[in-house]
Design an enzyme around this catalytic site. Structure first.
Site, PDB file in Angstrom:
ATOM      1  N   GLU A   1     -59.350   1.781  43.772  1.00  0.00           N
ATOM      2  CA  GLU A   1     -60.249   2.943  43.741  1.00  0.00           C
ATOM      3  C   GLU A   1     -61.136   2.967  44.978  1.00  0.00           C
ATOM      4  O   GLU A   1     -61.439   1.913  45.542  1.00  0.00           O
ATOM      5  CB  GLU A   1     -61.189   2.853  42.520  1.00  0.00           C
ATOM      6  CG  GLU A   1     -60.496   2.925  41.193  1.00  0.00           C
ATOM      7  CD  GLU A   1     -61.459   2.779  40.004  1.00  0.00           C
ATOM      8  OE1 GLU A   1     -61.005   2.898  38.880  1.00  0.00           O
ATOM      9  OE2 GLU A   1     -62.665   2.531  40.236  1.00  0.00           O
TER      10      GLU A   1
ATOM     11  N   LYS B   1     -64.392   2.680  46.937  1.00  0.00           N
ATOM     12  CA  LYS B   1     -65.692   2.052  46.666  1.00  0.00           C
ATOM     13  C   LYS B   1     -66.730   2.892  47.392  1.00  0.00           C
ATOM     14  O   LYS B   1     -66.881   2.792  48.617  1.00  0.00           O
ATOM     15  CB  LYS B   1     -65.733   0.598  47.146  1.00  0.00           C
ATOM     16  CG  LYS B   1     -67.046  -0.091  46.749  1.00  0.00           C
ATOM     17  CD  LYS B   1     -67.055  -1.549  47.153  1.00  0.00           C
ATOM     18  CE  LYS B   1     -68.172  -2.340  46.498  1.00  0.00           C
ATOM     19  NZ  LYS B   1     -69.505  -1.802  46.650  1.00  0.00           N
TER      20      LYS B   1
ATOM     21  N   ARG C   1     -75.061   3.088  41.533  1.00  0.00           N
ATOM     22  CA  ARG C   1     -74.318   3.012  40.278  1.00  0.00           C
ATOM     23  C   ARG C   1     -75.167   3.595  39.153  1.00  0.00           C
ATOM     24  O   ARG C   1     -76.339   3.249  39.030  1.00  0.00           O
ATOM     25  CB  ARG C   1     -74.007   1.552  39.969  1.00  0.00           C
ATOM     26  CG  ARG C   1     -73.133   1.375  38.761  1.00  0.00           C
ATOM     27  CD  ARG C   1     -72.765  -0.089  38.621  1.00  0.00           C
ATOM     28  NE  ARG C   1     -71.760  -0.291  37.615  1.00  0.00           N
ATOM     29  CZ  ARG C   1     -70.959  -1.350  37.593  1.00  0.00           C
ATOM     30  NH1 ARG C   1     -71.044  -2.264  38.524  1.00  0.00           N
ATOM     31  NH2 ARG C   1     -70.066  -1.486  36.642  1.00  0.00           N
TER      32      ARG C   1
ATOM     33  N   ARG D   1     -78.250   0.321  37.928  1.00  0.00           N
ATOM     34  CA  ARG D   1     -77.554  -0.964  37.843  1.00  0.00           C
ATOM     35  C   ARG D   1     -78.471  -2.021  37.234  1.00  0.00           C
ATOM     36  O   ARG D   1     -78.042  -2.949  36.598  1.00  0.00           O
ATOM     37  CB  ARG D   1     -77.161  -1.372  39.262  1.00  0.00           C
ATOM     38  CG  ARG D   1     -76.355  -2.619  39.372  1.00  0.00           C
ATOM     39  CD  ARG D   1     -76.185  -2.928  40.846  1.00  0.00           C
ATOM     40  NE  ARG D   1     -75.323  -4.069  41.066  1.00  0.00           N
ATOM     41  CZ  ARG D   1     -75.664  -5.322  40.839  1.00  0.00           C
ATOM     42  NH1 ARG D   1     -76.854  -5.598  40.344  1.00  0.00           N
ATOM     43  NH2 ARG D   1     -74.822  -6.306  41.084  1.00  0.00           N
TER      44      ARG D   1
ATOM     45  N   GLU E   1     -70.564   6.471  40.298  1.00  0.00           N
ATOM     46  CA  GLU E   1     -71.383   6.220  41.477  1.00  0.00           C
ATOM     47  C   GLU E   1     -71.914   7.571  41.963  1.00  0.00           C
ATOM     48  O   GLU E   1     -71.128   8.488  42.212  1.00  0.00           O
ATOM     49  CB  GLU E   1     -70.508   5.546  42.543  1.00  0.00           C
ATOM     50  CG  GLU E   1     -71.249   5.020  43.735  1.00  0.00           C
ATOM     51  CD  GLU E   1     -71.774   3.583  43.583  1.00  0.00           C
ATOM     52  OE1 GLU E   1     -71.680   3.006  42.478  1.00  0.00           O
ATOM     53  OE2 GLU E   1     -72.287   3.061  44.584  1.00  0.00           O
TER      54      GLU E   1
ATOM     55  N   PHE F   1     -66.086   6.345  37.222  1.00  0.00           N
ATOM     56  CA  PHE F   1     -64.986   5.386  37.310  1.00  0.00           C
ATOM     57  C   PHE F   1     -64.695   4.666  35.992  1.00  0.00           C
ATOM     58  O   PHE F   1     -63.750   3.901  35.902  1.00  0.00           O
ATOM     59  CB  PHE F   1     -65.182   4.385  38.454  1.00  0.00           C
ATOM     60  CG  PHE F   1     -66.472   3.622  38.450  1.00  0.00           C
ATOM     61  CD1 PHE F   1     -66.654   2.537  37.612  1.00  0.00           C
ATOM     62  CD2 PHE F   1     -67.502   3.975  39.315  1.00  0.00           C
ATOM     63  CE1 PHE F   1     -67.841   1.827  37.610  1.00  0.00           C
ATOM     64  CE2 PHE F   1     -68.694   3.270  39.324  1.00  0.00           C
ATOM     65  CZ  PHE F   1     -68.868   2.195  38.461  1.00  0.00           C
TER      66      PHE F   1
ATOM     67  N   ARG G   1     -69.155 -11.169  36.126  1.00  0.00           N
ATOM     68  CA  ARG G   1     -68.598 -11.013  37.472  1.00  0.00           C
ATOM     69  C   ARG G   1     -67.391 -11.933  37.548  1.00  0.00           C
ATOM     70  O   ARG G   1     -67.541 -13.145  37.592  1.00  0.00           O
ATOM     71  CB  ARG G   1     -69.632 -11.394  38.530  1.00  0.00           C
ATOM     72  CG  ARG G   1     -69.185 -11.036  39.954  1.00  0.00           C
ATOM     73  CD  ARG G   1     -70.088 -11.625  40.999  1.00  0.00           C
ATOM     74  NE  ARG G   1     -71.421 -11.033  41.087  1.00  0.00           N
ATOM     75  CZ  ARG G   1     -71.713  -9.908  41.752  1.00  0.00           C
ATOM     76  NH1 ARG G   1     -70.773  -9.228  42.359  1.00  0.00           N
ATOM     77  NH2 ARG G   1     -72.958  -9.488  41.800  1.00  0.00           N
TER      78      ARG G   1
ATOM     79  N   LYS H   1     -63.691  -6.534  45.125  1.00  0.00           N
ATOM     80  CA  LYS H   1     -64.055  -5.527  46.127  1.00  0.00           C
ATOM     81  C   LYS H   1     -63.539  -5.965  47.487  1.00  0.00           C
ATOM     82  O   LYS H   1     -63.589  -7.147  47.825  1.00  0.00           O
ATOM     83  CB  LYS H   1     -65.561  -5.302  46.138  1.00  0.00           C
ATOM     84  CG  LYS H   1     -66.372  -6.549  46.247  1.00  0.00           C
ATOM     85  CD  LYS H   1     -67.869  -6.272  46.149  1.00  0.00           C
ATOM     86  CE  LYS H   1     -68.633  -7.571  46.054  1.00  0.00           C
ATOM     87  NZ  LYS H   1     -70.068  -7.430  45.982  1.00  0.00           N
TER      88      LYS H   1
HETATM   89  P1  ATP Z   1     -72.313  -4.548  46.603  1.00  0.00           P
HETATM   90  O1  ATP Z   1     -73.409  -5.234  47.314  1.00  0.00           O
HETATM   91  O2  ATP Z   1     -70.973  -4.817  47.160  1.00  0.00           O
HETATM   92  O3  ATP Z   1     -72.555  -3.124  46.248  1.00  0.00           O
HETATM   93  P2  ATP Z   1     -73.103  -5.383  44.058  1.00  0.00           P
HETATM   94  O4  ATP Z   1     -73.439  -6.815  43.879  1.00  0.00           O
HETATM   95  O5  ATP Z   1     -74.150  -4.366  44.067  1.00  0.00           O
HETATM   96  O6  ATP Z   1     -72.195  -5.309  45.305  1.00  0.00           O
HETATM   97  P3  ATP Z   1     -70.597  -5.448  42.914  1.00  0.00           P
HETATM   98  O7  ATP Z   1     -70.221  -5.489  41.496  1.00  0.00           O
HETATM   99  O8  ATP Z   1     -70.347  -6.665  43.680  1.00  0.00           O
HETATM  100  O9  ATP Z   1     -72.080  -5.008  42.939  1.00  0.00           O
HETATM  101  O10 ATP Z   1     -69.850  -4.248  43.610  1.00  0.00           O
HETATM  102  C1  ATP Z   1     -69.580  -3.165  42.829  1.00  0.00           C
HETATM  103  C2  ATP Z   1     -70.548  -2.039  43.095  1.00  0.00           C
HETATM  104  O11 ATP Z   1     -69.877  -1.062  43.856  1.00  0.00           O
HETATM  105  C3  ATP Z   1     -70.899  -1.373  41.805  1.00  0.00           C
HETATM  106  O12 ATP Z   1     -72.074  -1.903  41.270  1.00  0.00           O
HETATM  107  C4  ATP Z   1     -71.031   0.081  42.163  1.00  0.00           C
HETATM  108  O13 ATP Z   1     -72.369   0.374  42.510  1.00  0.00           O
HETATM  109  C5  ATP Z   1     -70.220   0.237  43.415  1.00  0.00           C
HETATM  110  N1  ATP Z   1     -68.982   1.026  43.260  1.00  0.00           N
HETATM  111  C6  ATP Z   1     -68.573   2.001  44.093  1.00  0.00           C
HETATM  112  N2  ATP Z   1     -67.398   2.513  43.732  1.00  0.00           N
HETATM  113  C7  ATP Z   1     -67.013   1.858  42.624  1.00  0.00           C
HETATM  114  C8  ATP Z   1     -65.877   1.920  41.781  1.00  0.00           C
HETATM  115  N3  ATP Z   1     -64.863   2.760  42.031  1.00  0.00           N
HETATM  116  N4  ATP Z   1     -65.824   1.072  40.729  1.00  0.00           N
HETATM  117  C9  ATP Z   1     -66.839   0.208  40.472  1.00  0.00           C
HETATM  118  N5  ATP Z   1     -67.926   0.108  41.236  1.00  0.00           N
HETATM  119  C10 ATP Z   1     -68.030   0.908  42.303  1.00  0.00           C
END
Ligand code: ATP
Length: 590
Positions: free
Chosen positions: A250, A252, A257, A272, A301, A341, A418, A424
């Site tokens: 998907e 990103k 979020r 989040r 998102e 998503f 996690r 990612k």
């Molecule tokens: P990052 O710093 O990479 O955003 P994070 O620690 O905030 O990471 P992660 O779970 O590591 O959170 O990365 C997923 C984040 O990416 C989600 O919290 C969301 O905000 C964002 N995101 C964007 N597109 C998507 C998607 N298609 N599916 C899930 N999460 C997504």
């Protein structure tokens, strides 16, 4: 219940940083607490009155707090202010000033947990004109009947400065031990916490109805679910390997979020961090009312877009939406879309146990009629070959995304976890160090030259989950604009502590220490071994921790992250090992 045992426990907890000792103190306090008060005591332990998503704050101005201390101690305001300047903490000020207060001869009302909690509640709920005076009266009524030590904690609590150095899962451990006699039951409690984000309710259910009731706890509309998170990988090959050869890929998106809760005639949005952010996006809220379901919990998102071209814009643009006034203008000037998503709950049924593939199908079906300009489903493709992942990733980046999320088609939604069920793959992974890091600011050096009067460099730490402490990994002094320097000073000044915080572990000497609250994003050129930093100490080499080389602030303060959600020392260690592998060409090892 008497307020005294609570205060005594808090005082003991402040003196230790050992997680085992902290857990023991909590266990004995919880055992002393009547079951129908457990939820309130649990919130008080966390320094709050309600779960975060309720968004309820005490809202007493500092000036008023000092006046309350002055009036109930019989001291004049300037004497109180003087002590405050020395201690830097309103609670400590109350403790000191009240020591010399004359013992009241009037028969005072007893200090019980019930009384303290309900007064706090009244303070939090008083709003509107004249509310500060009313809040002041409530605080004074408590202080009048308190001992200095009680006053100290009352004021710390009222000012949101009560920090016992415990993370949620220390409380979960303590609850499991206190009420089931077995720490292993923490997992069941954690599951209930993950679907409700409400530790008080979980605790009360456990104390009054037992473990079986906790295990049966259901998803509830308008109680946010703790989000499922992703691990990182650096190549499409690794992503596919993790997904056993077939993956859902998907976009990103680089936005915020949002968990959307839709009821029959109401929609709420959660961040989040599980804070209610409905008011940031009235347009999304309105659009979500059009979703064809009586009840739904979905994740998406929110991304800022260019109104003319429809292109995605970077995350920073969303900041314009965080304002108290001028919403209409902000909505027009900074339009957004929401890309859904996932769907977690639909019309009375928990959908988290369904595999991703089925949830995705359901999501598309539910949103079919509702997809207008603002509501979208995140672009997705099924891939079995690394080239397909790479191609989709290039397309995502061209469209303004950070990269792609790669998800295991058979995976259930694991709230609060996690794992490698979602991974990612980001644009940055192709250059320098594999990823940005989100680190906690724990100390600073005074600035010199142009930075006099500000902080010159910040000490950053990664989170050590097993010990529940923050271990230093870098000092950062570059990437700051003048505005950042001002902002850091303004915000961090509120969190200065007199010595290294109990939850901070470092061999570095700093001019100023902070409570670990602020998370910032940095990039670096590589990770090296260091004798002064304590992250992953002794893991790679005896006597050495890990440190960042050439760290630079990216300009992004991660106020959507709790300090416990910062990059962990394990993640830093994984990055280090990966880097060594890339250099030596060694095969991946786990
Ligand atoms: P990052 O710093 O990479 O955003 P994070 O620690 O905030 O990471 P992660 O779970 O590591 O959170 O990365 C997923 C984040 O990416 C989600 O919290 C969301 O905000 C964002 N995101 C964007 N597109 C998507 C998607 N298609 N599916 C899930 N999460 C997504």
């Amino acid at each position: 219940m008497d307020f005294k045992p609570l205060v005594e426990t808090f005082a003991e907890m402040e003196q230790t940083s050992s997680r085992i000792a902290l857990t023991d103190y909590l266990v004995s306090l919880l055992k002393k607490t009547p079951p129908d008060l457990i939820d309130k005591v649990t919130y008080l332990i966390q320094g709050k009155l309600y779960p975060d998503y309720e968004g309820i704050e005490m809202g007493l101005a500092e000036k008023m707090a000092l006046r309350a201390i002055a009036s109930s101690s019989g001291k004049n305001l300037s004497a109180v202010e003087k002590v405050y300047r020395e201690t830097g903490d309103i609670g400590d000020t109350a403790g000191k000033v009240m020591v010399s207060k004359a013992q009241s001869t009037l028969v005072s009302e007893a200090m019980t947990v019930e009384r303290v909690y309900s007064t706090f509640d009244r303070i939090a709920r008083t709003t509107g004109q004249g509310s500060q005076e009313t809040k002041l009266r409530h605080v004074s009524s408590l202080l009048n009947d308190s001992t200095p030590e009680e006053g100290r904690y009352i004021m710390k609590f009222v000012m949101g400065a009560l920090r016992l150095g415990i993370a949620d899962y220390t409380v979960l451990d303590a609850l499991a031990i206190a009420f089931t006699g077995d720490k292993a039951n923490r997992e069941a409690l954690e599951n209930a916490y993950n679907v409700s984000s409400d530790l008080g309710t979980v605790a009360r259910l456990l104390a009054t109805k037992g473990l079986a009731a906790v295990k049966a706890m259901q998803v509830t509309l308008f109680k946010p679910i703790r989000p499922m998170l992703a691990e990182r990988v650096t190549t499409a090959e690794e992503a596919l390997e993790r997904m056993e050869g077939k993956a859902a890929v998907e976009y990103k998106l680089d936005g915020e979020r949002v968990q959307v809760h839709k009821g029959k005639d109401r929609v709420e949005l959660f961040s989040r961090r599980l804070e209610k952010i409905t008011s940031h996006y009235p347009d999304v809220t309105k659009a979500a009312m059009g979703i064809k379901a009586k009840e739904a919990i979905m994740e998406g998102e929110v991304v800022a877009i260019n109104a003319q071209t429809g292109e995605y814009l970077p995350f920073q643009e969303l900041m314009h939406r965080r304002r108290k006034y001028g919403f209409e203008e902000a909505m027009e000037a900074y339009p957004v879309v929401i890309n859904f998503f996932d769907v977690l709950y639909l019309d009375g049924k928990n959908k988290m146990p369904l595999p991703y593939e089925e949830r995705r199908e359901l999501l598309e079906k539910v949103l079919m009629g509702a997809r207008d300009g603002m509501i979208k489903v995140v672009p997705q493709k099924i891939a079995t070959k690394p080239e397909q992942v790479d191609r989709f990733m290039n397309q995502a980046i061209e469209d303004g995304c950070e990269g792609v999320m790669v998800k295991l088609p058979q995976s259930i939604y694991r709230a609060g976890s996690r794992e490698y069920l979602w991974v990612k793959l980001k644009r940055e992974y192709r250059s320098e160090l594999a990823d940005t890091l989100d680190l906690v600011v724990v100390g600073a050096l005074h600035g010199r030259g142009r930075r006099v009067g500000k902080y010159g460099a910040l000490l950053l730490a990664a989170y050590d989950k097993s010990e529940d402490v923050f271990k230093s990994v870098s000092k950062v002094g570059t990437g700051f604009t003048d505005e950042h320097l001002d902002q850091f000073y303004r915000e961090l000044e509120k969190h200065v502590v007199h010595q290294k915080h109990a939850r901070v572990d470092t061999g570095m000497d700093m001019d100023v220490w902070f409570e670990p609250v602020m998370v910032i994003e940095v990039i670096a050129s590589e990770i090296t071994l260091s004798p002064s930093h304590t992250a992953a100490k002794n893991l790679i080499r005896e006597g050495y921790g890990l440190a960042l080389r050439f760290p630079k602030f990216t300009g992004r303060i991660r106020d959507d992250k709790d300090p416990e959600a910062a990059t962990t020392v394990e993640e830093v260690a994984t990055m280090y090992k990966r880097q060594v592998r890339v250099r030596t060409g060694a095969p991946p090892a786990d």
